[in-house]
Design an enzyme around this catalytic site. Sequence first.
Site, mmCIF file in Angstrom:
data_model
loop_
_atom_site.group_PDB
_atom_site.id
_atom_site.type_symbol
_atom_site.label_atom_id
_atom_site.label_comp_id
_atom_site.label_asym_id
_atom_site.label_seq_id
_atom_site.Cartn_x
_atom_site.Cartn_y
_atom_site.Cartn_z
ATOM 1 N N GLY A 43 0.788 -1.230 0.000
ATOM 2 C CA GLY A 43 0.000 0.000 0.000
ATOM 3 C C GLY A 43 0.819 1.277 0.000
ATOM 4 O O GLY A 43 0.266 2.370 -0.003
ATOM 5 N N HIS A 44 2.147 1.176 -0.012
ATOM 6 C CA HIS A 44 3.001 2.378 0.078
ATOM 7 C C HIS A 44 4.146 2.259 -0.924
ATOM 8 O O HIS A 44 5.254 1.891 -0.528
ATOM 9 C CB HIS A 44 3.563 2.514 1.491
ATOM 10 C CG HIS A 44 4.091 3.871 1.800
ATOM 11 N ND1 HIS A 44 5.394 4.238 1.597
ATOM 12 C CD2 HIS A 44 3.478 4.955 2.327
ATOM 13 C CE1 HIS A 44 5.578 5.482 1.993
ATOM 14 N NE2 HIS A 44 4.424 5.939 2.446
ATOM 15 N N TYR A 45 4.041 2.555 -2.034
ATOM 16 C CA TYR A 45 2.959 2.914 -2.920
ATOM 17 C C TYR A 45 2.820 1.798 -3.932
ATOM 18 O O TYR A 45 3.830 1.334 -4.459
ATOM 19 C CB TYR A 45 3.273 4.222 -3.639
ATOM 20 C CG TYR A 45 3.421 5.416 -2.712
ATOM 21 C CD1 TYR A 45 2.306 6.042 -2.183
ATOM 22 C CD2 TYR A 45 4.666 5.888 -2.372
ATOM 23 C CE1 TYR A 45 2.433 7.150 -1.344
ATOM 24 C CE2 TYR A 45 4.802 6.981 -1.535
ATOM 25 C CZ TYR A 45 3.701 7.609 -1.020
ATOM 26 O OH TYR A 45 3.832 8.675 -0.190
ATOM 27 N N ILE A 50 7.984 2.347 -1.675
ATOM 28 C CA ILE A 50 8.975 3.125 -0.930
ATOM 29 C C ILE A 50 8.745 2.811 0.544
ATOM 30 O O ILE A 50 7.608 2.749 1.004
ATOM 31 C CB ILE A 50 8.802 4.641 -1.171
ATOM 32 C CG1 ILE A 50 9.057 4.980 -2.637
ATOM 33 C CG2 ILE A 50 9.730 5.447 -0.273
ATOM 34 C CD1 ILE A 50 8.731 6.413 -2.988
#
Length: 147
Positions: A43-45, A50
């Site tokens: 979920g990041h990203y 990252i």
Amino acid sequence: MITVTDLIPHRPPFLFVDEIVSHTAEGLVARRTWRAEEDFYRGHYPGAPITPGVLLCESVLQAAACFMALKARAAGAAPGEGVPLIAKIGDVRFRTPVYPGDIVTIEVKQKDALGGFTMMAGAMKKADGTRVMSLEFSVAWKTPEAR
């Protein structure tokens, strides 16, 4: 050889220090490999993962917790007697992103101790020496309440 899990209560999936490289009375050096399969990258990203800055900070703070636990043991505390609790974080500076697969070195140093608080500085670098981030923080050694 003392392992990270011998020193601090953190466990996967919230353990962000793999090993202690060295330590002295003034500080500690640790290492961490950021693995692509770690869930937060989903979920990041999505499509451009990252490592979240807050987890980079947590990694430094966990290295400091290892330092504080070693220091407490050297002073005669029994293993598991108290935990380091973060009291203040300041002057956080991010310089370059950390991606899945990056290996970082984490260095923490004691700056001062006053009134039950230990003031520290931390820094993270990639394996090639590129600076990732730095921060200053204060830690208190406490016995948490069981819940």
